[in-house]
Design a protein around this motif. Sequence first.
Motif: not given
Length: 188
Positions: A8-11, A148-154
């Motif tokens: 999941g994303p940060p937070g 943003d990094v989560y959406n593109s890479e993770t």
Amino acid sequence: MRNLVLFGPPGAGKGTQSAFLVDHYNLVHLSTGDVFRFNIKGETQLGKLAQSYMDKGELVPDAVTISMLQQEVENRPDANGFIFDGFPRTTAQAQALDQFLEGRGDSIECMLSLEVEVEELKKRLLARAATSGRADDADIDVIQKRIDVYNSETAPVAHFYKTAGKFKSIDGHGSLGDITGRLVDAIG
Ligand code: ADP
């Protein structure tokens, strides 16, 4: 062995929920973010390297992260299983984890993906900054970069586990207890 990926994303609440799941299932919690922060505190070479990425909200390079993770797993031969929190964060990390576990006659049982909408994530991270002392939580630009990094890479890592039939989506809104209940139901 029961090996779970908490995703999941940060937070999203990965760390918070891990604390309950490790007790409930008697697993070892392995958070790559925590290991990096431990190294930053200890002023190790790895810590210095990791900090230069973390302060900007970028990912630490795969090669470094993967070998660190493997070492952490090898350090716990007594483990019943692991909760991987914050790893894998790229498809290359997911592939490396699969190969590594396979070499040990092991595998990932499932990925539990905590889904939380973006405004809620930002609110939680800024609130956490007050107690976490984490510089990457206190700066809204760094928070945005991490999302943003989560959406593109993770986020694409979910596809890897969907293809393997191991992906479970969990609503990450609501009370801590409600979310824990959903996780336990999904793990089965
Ligand atoms: P959060 O999920 O709130 O972003 P973490 O503690 O999981 O917090 O991660 C903090 C930072 O540590 C990330 O922004 C990144 O710089 C680094 N990091 C953690 N795990 C990884 C990973 N698997 N690959 C690369 N970088 C990582």
